[in-house]
Design a protein around this motif. Structure first.
Motif, mmCIF file in Angstrom:
data_model
loop_
_atom_site.group_PDB
_atom_site.id
_atom_site.type_symbol
_atom_site.label_atom_id
_atom_site.label_comp_id
_atom_site.label_asym_id
_atom_site.label_seq_id
_atom_site.Cartn_x
_atom_site.Cartn_y
_atom_site.Cartn_z
ATOM 1 N N UNK A 29 -5.892 -5.597 40.425
ATOM 2 C CA UNK A 29 -6.755 -6.118 39.363
ATOM 3 C C UNK A 29 -6.913 -5.054 38.278
ATOM 4 N N UNK A 30 -7.036 -5.514 37.066
ATOM 5 C CA UNK A 30 -7.299 -4.642 35.923
ATOM 6 C C UNK A 30 -8.309 -5.351 35.031
ATOM 7 N N UNK A 31 -8.765 -4.685 34.032
ATOM 8 C CA UNK A 31 -9.692 -5.287 33.073
ATOM 9 C C UNK A 31 -8.956 -5.573 31.783
ATOM 10 N N UNK A 32 -9.436 -6.572 31.051
ATOM 11 C CA UNK A 32 -8.766 -7.067 29.856
ATOM 12 C C UNK A 32 -9.794 -7.206 28.728
ATOM 13 N N UNK A 33 -9.407 -6.775 27.549
ATOM 14 C CA UNK A 33 -10.245 -6.976 26.366
ATOM 15 C C UNK A 33 -9.863 -8.323 25.769
ATOM 16 N N UNK A 34 -10.858 -9.148 25.481
ATOM 17 C CA UNK A 34 -10.615 -10.504 25.000
ATOM 18 C C UNK A 34 -11.072 -10.688 23.553
ATOM 19 N N UNK A 35 -10.975 -11.915 23.108
ATOM 20 C CA UNK A 35 -11.189 -12.306 21.714
ATOM 21 C C UNK A 35 -12.467 -11.778 21.070
ATOM 22 N N UNK A 36 -13.559 -11.707 21.809
ATOM 23 C CA UNK A 36 -14.808 -11.340 21.140
ATOM 24 C C UNK A 36 -14.828 -9.899 20.640
ATOM 25 N N UNK A 37 -13.878 -9.085 21.048
ATOM 26 C CA UNK A 37 -13.795 -7.721 20.515
ATOM 27 C C UNK A 37 -13.352 -7.724 19.052
ATOM 28 N N UNK A 38 -12.580 -8.729 18.678
ATOM 29 C CA UNK A 38 -12.053 -8.785 17.310
ATOM 30 C C UNK A 38 -13.206 -8.787 16.308
ATOM 31 N N UNK A 39 -13.145 -7.855 15.386
ATOM 32 C CA UNK A 39 -14.127 -7.653 14.307
ATOM 33 C C UNK A 39 -15.471 -7.127 14.798
ATOM 34 N N UNK A 40 -15.613 -6.914 16.108
ATOM 35 C CA UNK A 40 -16.825 -6.281 16.646
ATOM 36 C C UNK A 40 -16.516 -4.824 16.964
ATOM 37 N N UNK A 41 -15.560 -4.604 17.852
ATOM 38 C CA UNK A 41 -15.031 -3.268 18.169
ATOM 39 C C UNK A 41 -16.134 -2.215 18.277
ATOM 40 N N UNK A 59 -19.761 -13.019 19.083
ATOM 41 C CA UNK A 59 -19.956 -14.350 19.641
ATOM 42 C C UNK A 59 -19.358 -15.498 18.857
ATOM 43 N N UNK A 60 -18.786 -15.221 17.697
ATOM 44 C CA UNK A 60 -18.184 -16.302 16.908
ATOM 45 C C UNK A 60 -16.869 -16.746 17.545
ATOM 46 N N UNK A 61 -16.673 -18.026 17.557
ATOM 47 C CA UNK A 61 -15.440 -18.593 18.111
ATOM 48 C C UNK A 61 -14.315 -18.532 17.081
ATOM 49 N N UNK A 62 -13.094 -18.643 17.556
ATOM 50 C CA UNK A 62 -11.944 -18.724 16.660
ATOM 51 C C UNK A 62 -11.520 -17.406 16.041
ATOM 52 N N UNK A 63 -11.880 -16.302 16.649
ATOM 53 C CA UNK A 63 -11.520 -15.008 16.061
ATOM 54 C C UNK A 63 -10.075 -14.613 16.350
ATOM 55 N N UNK A 64 -9.426 -15.292 17.257
ATOM 56 C CA UNK A 64 -8.045 -14.934 17.592
ATOM 57 C C UNK A 64 -7.154 -14.959 16.350
ATOM 58 N N UNK A 65 -7.419 -15.876 15.460
ATOM 59 C CA UNK A 65 -6.634 -15.982 14.223
ATOM 60 C C UNK A 65 -6.806 -14.759 13.332
ATOM 61 N N UNK A 66 -7.863 -13.981 13.545
ATOM 62 C CA UNK A 66 -8.137 -12.791 12.744
ATOM 63 C C UNK A 66 -7.542 -11.527 13.348
ATOM 64 N N UNK A 67 -6.889 -11.651 14.498
ATOM 65 C CA UNK A 67 -6.300 -10.496 15.158
ATOM 66 C C UNK A 67 -5.357 -9.764 14.200
ATOM 67 N N UNK A 68 -5.518 -8.445 14.107
ATOM 68 C CA UNK A 68 -4.685 -7.611 13.252
ATOM 69 C C UNK A 68 -3.787 -6.755 14.155
ATOM 70 N N UNK A 69 -2.477 -6.905 14.082
ATOM 71 C CA UNK A 69 -1.572 -6.158 14.948
ATOM 72 C C UNK A 69 -1.384 -4.686 14.543
ATOM 73 N N UNK A 70 -1.969 -4.280 13.442
ATOM 74 C CA UNK A 70 -1.805 -2.901 12.983
ATOM 75 C C UNK A 70 -2.611 -1.925 13.829
ATOM 76 N N UNK A 71 -2.095 -0.721 14.016
ATOM 77 C CA UNK A 71 -2.838 0.272 14.787
ATOM 78 C C UNK A 71 -4.098 0.720 14.050
ATOM 79 N N UNK A 72 -5.084 1.123 14.826
ATOM 80 C CA UNK A 72 -6.318 1.654 14.249
ATOM 81 C C UNK A 72 -6.259 3.179 14.262
ATOM 82 N N UNK A 73 -7.379 3.788 13.921
ATOM 83 C CA UNK A 73 -7.470 5.246 13.904
ATOM 84 C C UNK A 73 -8.359 5.701 15.046
ATOM 85 N N UNK A 74 -7.816 6.572 15.910
ATOM 86 C CA UNK A 74 -8.636 7.051 17.039
ATOM 87 C C UNK A 74 -9.773 7.954 16.579
#
Length: 110
Positions: free
Chosen positions: A1-13, A95-110
């Motif tokens: 088993x592992x843990x997974x980050x899901x849709x609600x992280x998008x734009x919250x981070x 908590x907003x639904x439909x954020x998957x469409x906002x997913x940005x494939x670009x890397x972020x800055x650590x």
């Protein structure tokens, strides 16, 4: 088993999870985080730390569509080991639904 980050992280981070991870298995994208499934030791300390409740075990039904995305982008994005500043409007997106469409494939800055 592992843990997974899901849709609600998008734009919250919020990144609270990063601070408690004993193996530094989080990777940062422009608008979300992912967990590298081969590095995660399944300790579960990240899950309760996420204010957006975006982290779930891979056995959770919500994880299914996000597991491969976590694997793929953990191999492309930079590793993050310290909490950064969440987006200024993170609470508005939490908590907003439909954020998957906002997913940005670009890397972020650590």
């Amino acid at each position: 088993m592992t843990y997974v980050v899901t849709e609600n992280c998008i734009r919250c981070k919020y990144m609270d999870c990063v601070e408690v991870c004993p193996v530094d298995c989080f990777y940062v994208g422009e608008n979300m985080l992912v967990i590298h499934p081969d590095e995660c030791i399944d300790c579960g300390v990240c899950e309760p730390e996420c204010p957006a409740e975006a982290i779930v075990p891979d056995s959770d039904d919500k994880a299914a569509e996000w597991a491969e995305l976590n694997r793929q982008y953990a191999q492309e994005w930079p590793n993050i080991t310290r909490k950064g500043e969440p987006p200024a409007d993170a609470k508005e997106w939490d908590g907003k639904a439909g954020k998957k469409e906002m997913f940005d494939p670009n890397p972020g800055k650590p």
